[in-house]
Design an enzyme around this catalytic site. Structure first.
Site, short mmCIF file in Angstrom:
data_model
loop_
_atom_site.label_atom_id
_atom_site.label_comp_id
_atom_site.label_asym_id
_atom_site.label_seq_id
_atom_site.Cartn_x
_atom_site.Cartn_y
_atom_site.Cartn_z
N ASP A 140 17.15 -22.03 -1.89
CA ASP A 140 18.64 -21.58 -1.59
C ASP A 140 18.35 -20.27 -1.57
O ASP A 140 19.14 -19.43 -0.68
CB ASP A 140 19.31 -21.98 -2.86
CG ASP A 140 20.14 -23.30 -2.96
OD1 ASP A 140 20.11 -23.74 -1.58
OD2 ASP A 140 20.31 -23.79 -3.96
N GLY A 190 30.94 -14.56 -9.35
CA GLY A 190 30.32 -16.28 -9.72
C GLY A 190 29.06 -16.09 -10.59
O GLY A 190 28.44 -15.06 -10.49
N LYS A 222 21.03 -29.80 -9.93
CA LYS A 222 20.05 -28.76 -9.76
C LYS A 222 19.41 -28.08 -11.03
O LYS A 222 18.29 -27.81 -10.80
CB LYS A 222 20.77 -27.55 -8.99
CG LYS A 222 21.12 -27.80 -7.57
CD LYS A 222 21.35 -26.60 -6.78
CE LYS A 222 21.77 -27.01 -5.41
NZ LYS A 222 22.21 -25.84 -4.63
N ARG A 271 34.65 -15.46 -13.68
CA ARG A 271 35.68 -15.84 -14.39
C ARG A 271 35.72 -15.99 -15.84
O ARG A 271 36.05 -15.39 -16.90
CB ARG A 271 36.29 -17.40 -14.08
CG ARG A 271 37.59 -17.79 -14.75
CD ARG A 271 38.06 -19.23 -14.20
NE ARG A 271 36.89 -20.08 -14.64
CZ ARG A 271 37.10 -21.49 -14.13
NH1 ARG A 271 38.13 -21.95 -13.70
NH2 ARG A 271 36.04 -22.26 -14.17
N GLY A 296 24.84 -22.00 -10.24
CA GLY A 296 23.49 -22.14 -9.72
C GLY A 296 23.39 -21.17 -8.54
O GLY A 296 22.22 -20.61 -7.88
N SER A 342 27.94 -34.25 2.13
CA SER A 342 26.78 -33.51 2.39
C SER A 342 26.19 -33.51 3.81
O SER A 342 26.42 -34.76 4.32
CB SER A 342 25.18 -34.06 1.68
OG SER A 342 24.10 -33.11 1.94
#
Ligand code: ATR
Length: 274
Positions: free
Chosen positions: A101, A127, A65, A152, A130, A14
């Site tokens: 985000d 995708g 998350k 996917r 999250g 991170s």
């Protein structure tokens, strides 16, 4: 002294400690920001220990998350709409869950493509995890009129699409042709990330005016970004989302709104490139 942290598993990669420590120093704030490796089974106990230890709040990363939401006493509107918490504040022993985000994603585009107009635009989002939720929420909130989602595992995309208006799902194998009317393409999958497989994606159907974003920042210039640059498309790397999502979190525990300045960009970019 202000105490804050980022919690995740693993956590050693991170860059959040570097970002927050940079701002603490710049603003002369007596504070610490720890990177805490917390396994899923320990989440409840360790988070309650942070309350007992007097932490002002903490950032939340993979894989917590969504699970952290069950431990929050309150969840703000954005986090509820996104369906994930990446920033938690501790006030009078209560945990308040927020999501920065979506803000970070949109602010990154605004800073790096200032002329991009979000109104009545169409996006193709790759995708359905999250990060995709935050991107879809951010784009619709900023004015996008339609989002095509592809993943996917199509079922995961359908689950996400049900939570938002104006989101359609197409099969992963048709993602290249689905670019044809996209004003913006964003990769939110892990594909292209260091240690992961590449993202197979022919960009020839994308219109010439399209903006291509990757939320992957290690490597900084993913194959998607390099292929888009080779086609002379405007591109946005993932590093700015990381930097901008940290701003509201820092403000929450210090009451100071920090800037993403050149020195910070250079420091974090150097880490992403290393
Ligand atoms: P985050 O919270 O960062 O979005 P995530 O929830 O684990 O992380 O989501 C990872 C995304 O990358 C998902 O869309 C996942 O697709 P699935 O829903 O099918 O799992 C996608 N992903 C991971 N590995 C992939 C691969 N090899 N090929 C295509 N997509 C992949």
């Amino acid at each position: 002294m202000i105490k804050a942290a980022v919690i995740g598993h693993p956590i050693s990669h991170s860059l959040s400690p570097l970002i927050h420590q940079y701002w603490f120093k710049k603003h002369n704030i007596d504070a610490v920001y720890h990177a805490l490796d917390i396994a899923p089974a320990d989440l409840n106990a360790r988070v309650h220990a942070l309350i007992d230890d007097g932490y002002a709040g903490f950032n939340v990363t993979v894989p917590h998350k969504q699970k952290i939401m069950q431990l929050c006493d309150d969840i703000d509107d954005t986090a509820r709409a996104v369906g994930a918490v990446n920033t938690a504040l501790i006030k009078q022993g209560r945990i308040i869950g927020c999501n920065t985000d979506a803000y970070g994603y949109i602010e990154n585009i605004k800073n790096n493509a200032p002329s991009f107009d979000f109104r009545n635009k169409r996006a193709l989002v790759l995708g359905a995890g999250g990060a995709a939720r935050a991107v879809v929420y951010g784009l619709l909130d900023a004015g996008f009129s339609h989002i095509t989602l592809t993943n996917r595992t199509q079922e995961n995309a359908q689950i996400l699409a049900r939570d938002f208006k104006n989101v359609d799902v197409v099969d992963w194998n048709t993602r290249e042709k689905a670019c044809i009317d996209a004003d913006l393409l964003t990769n939110t999958t892990v594909l292209g990330m260091k240690g992961q497989e590449e993202l197979p994606m022919d960009l020839s159907y994308l219109p010439d005016h399209a903006l291509v974003c990757d939320i992957v920042y290690k490597p900084l210039h993913t194959t998607l970004i390099r292929n888009a640059q080779a086609r002379n498309l405007r591109t946005i790397t993932g590093i700015g989302m990381l930097l901008h999502q940290a701003r509201p979190a820092f403000a929450a525990w210090t009451n100071i709104w920090p800037d993403v300045d050149e020195a910070l960009i250079d420091m974090i970019t150097a880490r992403a490139l290393s």
